[in-house]
Design a protein around this motif. Sequence first.
Motif, mmCIF file in Angstrom:
data_model
loop_
_atom_site.group_PDB
_atom_site.id
_atom_site.type_symbol
_atom_site.label_atom_id
_atom_site.label_comp_id
_atom_site.label_asym_id
_atom_site.label_seq_id
_atom_site.Cartn_x
_atom_site.Cartn_y
_atom_site.Cartn_z
ATOM 1 N N SER A 123 50.545 140.793 -5.433
ATOM 2 C CA SER A 123 50.844 142.210 -5.217
ATOM 3 C C SER A 123 51.877 142.352 -4.105
ATOM 4 C CB SER A 123 49.569 142.967 -4.836
ATOM 5 O OG SER A 123 49.160 142.577 -3.532
ATOM 6 N N MET A 124 52.473 143.505 -4.015
ATOM 7 C CA MET A 124 53.433 143.774 -2.949
ATOM 8 C C MET A 124 52.749 143.667 -1.586
ATOM 9 S SD MET A 124 56.497 144.306 -2.044
ATOM 10 C CE MET A 124 57.436 144.863 -3.418
ATOM 11 N N LEU B 125 52.448 140.043 -0.705
ATOM 12 C CA LEU B 125 53.763 139.510 -0.363
ATOM 13 C C LEU B 125 54.161 139.911 1.055
ATOM 14 C CD1 LEU B 125 56.422 138.084 -1.120
ATOM 15 C CD2 LEU B 125 57.207 140.277 -2.014
ATOM 16 N N LEU B 126 54.004 141.204 1.367
ATOM 17 C CA LEU B 126 54.371 141.691 2.701
ATOM 18 C C LEU B 126 53.499 141.056 3.775
ATOM 19 C CD1 LEU B 126 55.058 145.438 1.903
ATOM 20 C CD2 LEU B 126 56.729 143.639 2.398
#
Length: 90
Positions: A70-71, A74-75
């Motif tokens: 998911s974003m 990742l972040l």
Amino acid sequence: MAESLSIREARAHLAEVVTKAESGEITVITRKGERVGAVVPIEILDAIEEAADELAAREAELHRNDPTVSMAELLADLFDSPPGSAGSAA
């Protein structure tokens, strides 16, 4: 073989260079004797862009079933430092 012009020459004869490109000729642009660019017929640019798109599509297809994240994951992976690392704030 493509004609070569310095940037100064190409600037002075830009209309001619563009007319040559319209007729299918390539003009190589040089700076200090080194090739740095080219004015090409638009059909050549279109073909290059189409080939690049096809290569990107093939590469994407190779990875279609790869696991994803998911974003937020990742972040977190990019910006969160593990505890005790040199980058963490105290």
